[in-house]
Design an enzyme around this catalytic site. Structure first.
Site, PDB file in Angstrom:
ATOM      1  N   TYR A 143       0.814  -1.212   0.000  1.00  0.00           N
ATOM      2  CA  TYR A 143       0.000   0.000   0.000  1.00  0.00           C
ATOM      3  C   TYR A 143       0.852   1.269   0.000  1.00  0.00           C
ATOM      4  O   TYR A 143       0.355   2.353  -0.304  1.00  0.00           O
ATOM      5  CB  TYR A 143      -0.932   0.024   1.216  1.00  0.00           C
ATOM      6  N   LYS A 194       3.545 -15.291   2.071  1.00  0.00           N
ATOM      7  CA  LYS A 194       3.633 -16.184   0.913  1.00  0.00           C
ATOM      8  C   LYS A 194       5.107 -16.437   0.625  1.00  0.00           C
ATOM      9  O   LYS A 194       5.642 -16.070  -0.433  1.00  0.00           O
ATOM     10  CB  LYS A 194       2.917 -15.573  -0.287  1.00  0.00           C
ATOM     11  N   ASP A 227      -2.867 -17.955   1.627  1.00  0.00           N
ATOM     12  CA  ASP A 227      -4.027 -18.605   1.017  1.00  0.00           C
ATOM     13  C   ASP A 227      -4.522 -19.762   1.882  1.00  0.00           C
ATOM     14  O   ASP A 227      -5.732 -19.961   2.044  1.00  0.00           O
ATOM     15  CB  ASP A 227      -3.716 -19.068  -0.404  1.00  0.00           C
ATOM     16  N   ASP A 251      -5.286  -7.107   5.692  1.00  0.00           N
ATOM     17  CA  ASP A 251      -6.518  -6.470   5.243  1.00  0.00           C
ATOM     18  C   ASP A 251      -7.518  -7.528   4.778  1.00  0.00           C
ATOM     19  O   ASP A 251      -8.690  -7.547   5.183  1.00  0.00           O
ATOM     20  CB  ASP A 251      -6.194  -5.495   4.105  1.00  0.00           C
ATOM     21  N   ASP A 255     -11.065  -9.104   6.953  1.00  0.00           N
ATOM     22  CA  ASP A 255     -12.420  -9.030   6.411  1.00  0.00           C
ATOM     23  C   ASP A 255     -13.046 -10.418   6.329  1.00  0.00           C
ATOM     24  O   ASP A 255     -14.255 -10.585   6.558  1.00  0.00           O
ATOM     25  CB  ASP A 255     -12.410  -8.374   5.034  1.00  0.00           C
TER      26      ASP A 255
END
Length: 370
Positions: A143, A194, A227, A251, A255
């Site tokens: 970001y 990852k 994942d 983030d 959620d």
């Protein structure tokens, strides 16, 4: 308790002002019933700031946030500002505050309140009693990384790009926050990245492992690919206690955790900076739901996440554990009594709006304080 705690309130856009109004009633209740006074200053951020001052986070808002003991943030954004340039969009407001104040550790609890187990997208038995914390790094990563942009290539086609980048210090400081939280809970931490396909992920895993071995040998550390973590959150969420993740993965995963709990309208968050020599730190508190422009002005938004964000503020910025617990207990009792806003509605419950839900929390606070 000491009085005159400086609180900056940034209602923002959409349902932000509606749910913030209910929180300010709780602030007023604290003054009347607990003799805890707040010097409340209100400011502009997001689309409201764009309309008034031409920028999503004006300098005066940043200056007020730096003076405050804590910032209570609403939500920003809406379709009316979707076509603005990237650096003028409402969402830039929260990014600037995080960067300017050094708010690097975002704490997002995902708790299933006993009366809401049936509201989860998962089977009640999978989520009943769920209480986990996601620690998201919030001033680095993709970001904020450079270079970023959209460019025209020599053949005339376009390319969009962002950079995922972390320094050792950025990872170390947020890892320490996560390890310390784990130490206060069940001594278990899951670090997510990852590392199988990203160099930044490999580096993240290396640094977190080093911090654990050097400073937190008593905390059980495990690593998980992002994942796989998403899949595990959606299938066996109670295996987790504290999850540490980068800006992007934190983030997304928070959620997903919100959906598991039943509603974005129930989940608060805190974003903390580094403590100074006196122990004071900049901090911002906000619900993780968005501005929900589709229901703005209808009086049906759930104010609980904003109210619970205030409870986090009491606990983390002012050490007011008793008062924070009172607010949380009041919310739980309201839910147990069968009141529901639309987002958490179940058969047999009483559907109420924003104001009635806020009034019900105040009534429960009166009972608790009696």
């Amino acid at each position: 308790m000491a009085s005159n705690k400086k609180l900056l309130v940034l209602p923002g856009d959409g349902i932000g002002p509606e749910v913030m109004h209910e929180v300010l009633r709780v602030v007023d209740w604290m003054d009347r019933r607990r003799h805890v006074s707040f010097d409340v200053e209100e400011g502009l951020v997001g689309g409201a700031a764009i309309e008034a001052e031409g920028h999503p986070c004006p300098d005066r808002t940043v200056e007020a946030a730096a003076r405050a003991d804590a910032v209570l943030f609403g939500s920003v954004g809406g379709p009316r500002w979707d076509k603005l340039p990237f650096d003028r969009r409402p969402e830039i407001g929260i990014l600037r505050l995080r960067k300017e104040l050094g708010l690097f550790a975002n704490l997002r609890p995902a708790q299933v309140w006993a009366p809401l187990a049936e509201s989860s997208s998962l089977k009640p038995d999978l989520v009943r009693g769920l209480d986990l914390m996601i620690v998201r790094e919030s001033t680095g990563g993709i970001y904020f990384g450079e270079p970023r942009g959209i460019e025209i290539l020599p053949d005339g086609t376009r390319r969009g790009f962002d950079t995922e980048s972390y320094t050792e210090e950025e990872i170390t400081r947020v890892a320490r926050v996560a390890f310390e939280l784990a130490r206060k809970r069940t001594n278990r931490l899951t670090s997510v990245e990852k590392a199988n396909v990203m160099q930044s992920g490999r580096f993240w895993r290396e640094v977190v492992t080093e911090v654990g071995k050097r400073e937190f040998a008593d905390v059980e550390l495990s690593h998980m690919y992002a994942d796989n973590c998403a899949m595990q959150l959606a299938s066996r969420p109670k295996q987790f206690d504290v999850i540490l993740a980068s800006n992007l993965f934190g983030d997304v995963l928070s959620d997903l955790a919100a959906a598991v709990t039943g509603s974005l309208g129930m989940l608060p968050s805190a974003t903390l900076g580094a403590a100074d020599s006196s122990g004071r730190r900049h901090a911002l508190y906000e619900p993780i739901h968005g501005s929900a422009p589709d229901i703005a002005g209808k009086g049906i938004a759930n104010p609980c996440a904003q109210i619970l964000s205030f409870a986090m503020l009491l606990r983390w910025s002012f050490g007011m554990e008793e008062e924070a617990a009172m607010v949380e207990t009041a919310v739980e009792r309201v839910l147990a009594g069968g009141l529901r806003t639309t987002d958490i509605m179940v058969p047999g419950a009483a559907r109420v709006g924003t104001t009635v839900m806020g009034e019900a929390v105040i009534r429960e606070l009166d009972k608790i304080a009696a």
